[in-house]
Design a protein around this motif. Sequence first.
Motif, PDB file in Angstrom:
ATOM      1  N   LYS A 183      -3.361 -45.846   8.662  1.00 54.92           N
ATOM      2  CA  LYS A 183      -3.037 -44.913   9.850  1.00 54.92           C
ATOM      3  C   LYS A 183      -4.825 -45.330   9.807  1.00 54.92           C
ATOM      4  O   LYS A 183      -5.094 -45.496  10.904  1.00 54.92           O
ATOM      5  N   SER A 200     -14.599 -37.647  13.532  1.00 53.37           N
ATOM      6  CA  SER A 200     -13.812 -37.198  14.575  1.00 53.37           C
ATOM      7  C   SER A 200     -12.306 -36.476  13.788  1.00 53.37           C
ATOM      8  O   SER A 200     -11.842 -35.933  13.754  1.00 53.37           O
ATOM      9  N   VAL A 201     -12.424 -37.533  11.831  1.00 54.05           N
ATOM     10  CA  VAL A 201     -11.731 -37.019  11.168  1.00 54.05           C
ATOM     11  C   VAL A 201     -11.392 -35.666  10.716  1.00 54.05           C
ATOM     12  O   VAL A 201     -10.630 -34.934  10.333  1.00 54.05           O
ATOM     13  N   GLU A 203     -13.987 -33.284  12.211  1.00 54.80           N
ATOM     14  CA  GLU A 203     -13.004 -32.747  13.445  1.00 54.80           C
ATOM     15  C   GLU A 203     -12.067 -32.076  13.357  1.00 54.80           C
ATOM     16  O   GLU A 203     -11.387 -31.411  14.054  1.00 54.80           O
ATOM     17  N   LYS A 204     -10.655 -33.150  13.737  1.00 52.74           N
ATOM     18  CA  LYS A 204     -10.018 -33.582  14.278  1.00 52.74           C
ATOM     19  C   LYS A 204      -8.149 -33.175  13.275  1.00 52.74           C
ATOM     20  O   LYS A 204      -7.922 -32.334  13.764  1.00 52.74           O
ATOM     21  N   GLY A 205      -9.203 -33.874  12.185  1.00 56.21           N
ATOM     22  CA  GLY A 205      -7.900 -34.232  11.533  1.00 56.21           C
ATOM     23  C   GLY A 205      -7.628 -35.265  11.650  1.00 56.21           C
ATOM     24  O   GLY A 205      -7.146 -36.586  12.722  1.00 56.21           O
ATOM     25  N   ASP A 207      -4.123 -37.199  11.348  1.00 55.17           N
ATOM     26  CA  ASP A 207      -3.437 -37.146  12.138  1.00 55.17           C
ATOM     27  C   ASP A 207      -3.687 -37.466  14.201  1.00 55.17           C
ATOM     28  O   ASP A 207      -2.658 -37.895  14.530  1.00 55.17           O
ATOM     29  N   GLU A 208      -4.587 -36.116  14.435  1.00 54.22           N
ATOM     30  CA  GLU A 208      -4.603 -36.317  15.491  1.00 54.22           C
ATOM     31  C   GLU A 208      -5.702 -38.018  16.221  1.00 54.22           C
ATOM     32  O   GLU A 208      -5.630 -37.794  17.282  1.00 54.22           O
ATOM     33  N   VAL A 209      -6.589 -37.662  15.249  1.00 52.89           N
ATOM     34  CA  VAL A 209      -7.524 -38.942  15.682  1.00 52.89           C
ATOM     35  C   VAL A 209      -6.621 -40.597  16.043  1.00 52.89           C
ATOM     36  O   VAL A 209      -6.469 -41.164  16.412  1.00 52.89           O
ATOM     37  N   ASN A 211      -2.914 -40.671  16.458  1.00 47.78           N
ATOM     38  CA  ASN A 211      -2.597 -41.061  17.354  1.00 47.78           C
ATOM     39  C   ASN A 211      -2.384 -40.860  18.615  1.00 47.78           C
ATOM     40  O   ASN A 211      -2.008 -41.326  19.401  1.00 47.78           O
ATOM     41  N   LYS A 212      -4.214 -40.055  18.475  1.00 47.93           N
ATOM     42  CA  LYS A 212      -4.922 -40.955  20.186  1.00 47.93           C
ATOM     43  C   LYS A 212      -5.764 -41.604  20.073  1.00 47.93           C
ATOM     44  O   LYS A 212      -6.587 -42.068  21.378  1.00 47.93           O
TER      45      LYS A 212
END
Length: 567
Positions: A183, A200-201, A203-205, A207-209, A211-212
Amino acid sequence: MMKFERLGQKLSELERVSSRNRMTELLAELVREVEVNEADVVAYLILGRLRPLYDSLEFGLAEKQVQKAVARVTEKDLGEVVSVYKKEGDLGEVVEGLLKSGPSRLTVVEVHKILERIAKESGAGSQERKLVGLASLLGDLDGLSAKYVVRIVLGKLRLGFSDKTLLDAVSWAYRGDKSAKSKLERVYQMRPDIGWLVKSVKEKGIDEVANKIEMELGVPISPMLCQRLKSSKAMIKKMGRVAVEPKFDGTRVQIHFRRGGKDWEVRTFTRNLEETSKMFPELKEMVLHVKADELVLDSEAVGIDPKTGKMMSFQMTITRKRKHGVANQAGKVPLKFFVFDVMYLDGKSLIDKTYEERRAILKDVIKDKDLLVVDDYWETDDPKKIRQMHERLLGEGLEGVIVKKLGSEYVPGRTGWRWVKMKEVEESHAKLSDTVDCVVMGYYRGRGKRAQFGIGAFLVGIKGGSGYVTVTKVGTGLTDELFRELKNRLDRLVVRERPSEYVIDKALEPDVYVEPELVVELAADEVTESPTHTAGLALRFPRLVKLRDDKSVDQITSLRELKEMRI
């Protein structure tokens, strides 16, 4: 906020580790420890950079200038610093041993800002300002921290790990293993900014990074690369019905276009993500050649002989990069851009569309064939037709063909059997069906006539495991001019000790080791088993085809690929 002194301690711990797994664990600990607003800076610095690969910022300080800065901050005579350096072989070790300053209070972010300011200095007197700025910074650091700052400035931080190891560490930090590696690699291929990714990881994790993630105009994506197959029959068996395209002897160029952009209108990037916009002044006219406001194209830039109109060799095309006075060189080596794919159009990513859909869009957005040429392709499921086209294009001076699976998406990196190259060099007498991209690991001093060059042969390797394994020595087939050029370029990469990622048999140790940076393309008669080369294989009768300034060491041939090339 992390103090730079703490980062220096972590770097020292990493430097003492040889185990890849332990190194990954230590990096994971560091990823967890840093705060969100400093995560990007830490990621850049531990890889010896200030910014992402595509937005490189160089210090522009020669080794002699750094020696002067060390002499100034340590209050030593320059001659003494140079003398100690000759013994130690590492200017970072020298400043650590001579510096008497106490603990540092500077944070990682503060040191990064100072380093950026030093790197950005330009114009009259800039070298002196850089020297003063570096000496001042070193004076505010403890000896261990100063050691790593000096190495970063000299581009010699090399701790034996790369961006990919850091991706493993991010997965390890948040999953406890490497299960998120694929991923994270996809995210990094879509946006090759390691600092942004780590931040970014956090801050958001993950999966969210993941997937978007989307393409961003002006930021390169990792180019789609070709796999290798031995025969046209194997290609049809793997891919079914295919498109066959010409393979040009040029340099890969990813073109980003934004009509009327304030900061930029055209940005270009090499296959290894280096920005080369200044290398192609003719693309300023791109606005007249496309029917789009925003566009990302994949192309091959090929030099055209202004007298004959014929295509020039790769070595002539790449002079745009290696020489000053690009505008003058552009007149001597005019270019055409053979465009073979489109990844983005007017705010929308096209990479998920099929090959045929992207080709139709491409043909529609390019207006003419003066500057941007949409190359031809032929559809077939007949291996004989692939071979016939390949031989015809070789006869016309091209490098053969690229075979692409119909219906396939544009997938960054080298994955699956979507694109396969069929390129034979010196076909009439070479048995090896493809060339091999290797990294130069060191060289042997010349004897006899070659003593004047200071180099008689060089040792090369390929990717094997977590390091580089040797496959051959090259010492024949080079002109005097090329020997001189090799020596000059390798001298800038010389290191005192063998890099930790090199796996070399004692019988093959070179006289001089160099950092793994210079990539060369080799042809050979065949691949044979070898008891001395650490790949376990060797190239028989190797010949230098060209220096590959357009490729990074991450893109050289792997041991797995070499095994697949054996006949």
